[in-house]
Design a protein around this motif. Structure first.
Motif, PDB file in Angstrom:
ATOM      1  N   ASP A 169      -4.464   0.550  -2.177  1.00 35.05           N
ATOM      2  CA  ASP A 169      -5.293   0.618  -3.159  1.00 35.05           C
ATOM      3  C   ASP A 169      -4.694   0.366  -4.647  1.00 35.05           C
ATOM      4  O   ASP A 169      -4.421   1.316  -5.350  1.00 35.05           O
ATOM      5  CB  ASP A 169      -5.865   2.206  -3.050  1.00 35.05           C
ATOM      6  CG  ASP A 169      -6.628   2.391  -1.685  1.00 35.05           C
ATOM      7  OD1 ASP A 169      -7.934   2.338  -2.023  1.00 35.05           O
ATOM      8  OD2 ASP A 169      -5.885   2.811  -0.661  1.00 35.05           O
ATOM      9  N   TYR A 184     -10.558   7.063  -5.112  1.00 34.59           N
ATOM     10  CA  TYR A 184      -9.859   7.258  -4.248  1.00 34.59           C
ATOM     11  C   TYR A 184     -10.560   8.439  -3.150  1.00 34.59           C
ATOM     12  O   TYR A 184     -10.900   8.001  -2.010  1.00 34.59           O
ATOM     13  CB  TYR A 184      -8.639   8.063  -4.241  1.00 34.59           C
ATOM     14  CG  TYR A 184      -7.640   7.762  -2.973  1.00 34.59           C
ATOM     15  CD1 TYR A 184      -7.143   6.361  -2.713  1.00 34.59           C
ATOM     16  CD2 TYR A 184      -7.334   8.968  -2.169  1.00 34.59           C
ATOM     17  CE1 TYR A 184      -6.325   6.420  -1.649  1.00 34.59           C
ATOM     18  CE2 TYR A 184      -6.368   8.913  -1.337  1.00 34.59           C
ATOM     19  CZ  TYR A 184      -5.912   7.610  -0.923  1.00 34.59           C
ATOM     20  OH  TYR A 184      -5.090   7.280   0.108  1.00 34.59           O
ATOM     21  N   GLY A 207      -9.075   0.765   2.330  1.00 34.81           N
ATOM     22  CA  GLY A 207      -8.716  -0.101   1.540  1.00 34.81           C
ATOM     23  C   GLY A 207      -8.362  -1.388   2.102  1.00 34.81           C
ATOM     24  O   GLY A 207      -8.659  -2.370   1.243  1.00 34.81           O
TER      25      GLY A 207
END
Length: 441
Positions: A242, A323, A388
């Motif tokens: 990420d 996130y 991700g």
């Protein structure tokens, strides 16, 4: 459990890796391989992810996630295979290296209690070359399938794919430096383990304290190396997936996850060996202390997890919260289940199960807690890596089960092979006498 109880215990014990055990592990590997092949075939036929799910998911995840994980040139089903190999390699590499971590801090503390079962953590890092090879090969050949920052043109200001934020990290995130770091991590971890393992085996043969003091020095050297590499490897193996997002606590968080999974593996191995009639010198006090380790570090992991979450939650900055947003509501909510399974198995269950004194001395309860931790921390790495890498195309099917089974059987095979190479109890360890009479009444 007074001293008199231990006087009759023999310290001569040879572990036998039986033909039956080998056959069972080979059957396990066969089933794992078959599941991976079946799963791969289903994925190649488009099983488990349609375009509708993909579109709905991207709408839910929001524009920021789409921008951060623009896999641009389209998703291919092989990415899920590669991502699974990565998840398992990172998870099992961590468990393996924690064996060395445990030995090293016990040497540095000159701890006596752990001497009788030292051979178990000492056997764990033998598996390291397998995940090391897989990780390095994937990074070199298929890195762009996992890492956004490896995409063509992403750091080139003249390219349409240029990303200024990622380009700003070019000093650290560039392929040559990345590959060098990966080789260094595994080279240093495995190399230092080989040194300590050799000293330990020599000590068995010749006695004396020379090898013990050398081991303290090399164990301390490992702790210095691991203090740095446990964090940087967490950034490289997990956080850089990420690329836009980062957390200053991520190194601690990953180390906490690896550490408690490694402790659970160790405890489970010791309890299983005891049930099979080995490690007779391991008493209820040893098990109690191992249970305390698992209990304490489950809480420590949760503390780091929550501290990271809370800082991000109350800052409420889009680049930070994305996130958790992705894992809660992104991609049609497919990661919400694993996210909460992670919390329940890694904190709630071990906390409740291991709270009392007696529970830490009871094999069956220790096993339940350890299995909970092991499954839970697999999901920890799963939820950190999958969104991700494969985004809306994630899931939990035959491929996932198959790879876990393959890696677990390989790891057990590796540890069992190491255990046969020396006396199960380090007979000339200077602290052995103290360990044999370990008693926390």
């Amino acid at each position: 459990m007074g001293a008199h109880h231990h006087e009759v215990v023999s310290v001569e014990e040879q572990f036998e890796f039986t033909a039956e055990s080998k056959r069972n592990l080979l059957i396990g590997m066969g089933i794992g391989a078959a599941l991976v092949l079946v799963g791969a075939y289903l994925l190649s036929q488009g099983g488990g992810h349609g375009h509708e799910a993909h579109d709905a998911a991207h709408a839910a995840a929001g524009h920021a996630a789409e921008h951060a994980h623009d896999h641009g040139h389209g998703y291919h089903w092989t990415q899920r295979i590669i991502a699974n190999l990565w998840v398992n390699s990172v998870y099992f590499a961590g468990i393996s290296v924690v064996g060395m971590f445990f030995i090293s801090y016990n040497y540095l503390a000159q701890a006596g209690w752990s001497a009788v079962f030292k051979r178990v953590p000492e056997a764990m890092p033998a598996f390291l070359p397998i995940p090391a090879i897989i990780i390095i090969v994937i990074a070199v050949l298929f890195g762009d399938k996992l890492f956004h920052w490896m995409h063509e043109g992403i750091m080139d200001p003249t390219s349409e794919h240029y990303d200024a934020i990622i380009a700003g990290k070019k000093g650290f995130l560039n392929k040559p430096f990345y590959y060098i770091r990966l080789v260094l991590y595994f080279g240093l971890w495995y190399g230092l383990w080989r040194v300590i393992r050799t000293l330990s085996l020599q000590e068995d043969e010749i006695g004396g304290t020379g090898n013990y003091y050398k081991s303290i020095k090399f164990g301390t050297a490992f702790l210095v190396v691991f203090a740095v590499t446990s964090s940087t490897s967490a950034w490289d193996l997990v956080m850089s997936i990420d690329t836009h997002w980062f957390s200053t606590m991520f190194g601690w968080y990953t180390l906490a996850s690896w550490h408690v999974a490694g402790l659970a593996t160790m405890t489970l191995t010791i309890v299983t060996l005891k049930e099979k009639g080995y490690l007779k010198a391991v008493n209820a006090s040893h098990l109690h202390d191992l249970g305390k380790f698992c209990f304490a570090f489950s809480i420590f992991w949760t503390y780091v997890w929550f501290a990271q979450f809370l800082l991000i939650y109350y800052a409420n900055l889009p680049e930070e919260t994305i996130y958790f947003r992705e894992r809660f509501s992104g991609y049609g909510g497919i990661y919400k289940g694993p996210f909460f399974v992670n919390i329940i198995l890694n904190f709630v269950l071990p906390f409740l199960v291991l709270m009392t004194r007696d529970s830490k001395r009871t094999s069956i309860i220790l096993k339940v807690a350890c299995w909970s931790i092991l499954v839970g921390h697999y999901f920890d790495f799963y939820t950190n890596i999958m969104p991700g890498t494969v985004g809306a195309n994630g899931g939990f099917g035959a491929v996932e089960f198959g790879f876990v089974l393959l890696f677990a059987c390989g790891f057990i095979w590796s540890v069992s092979t190491q255990l046969t190479k020396a006396n199960l109890i380090p007979r000339n360890h200077p602290m052995l006498e103290e360990s044999l009479h370990h008693d926390i009444a």
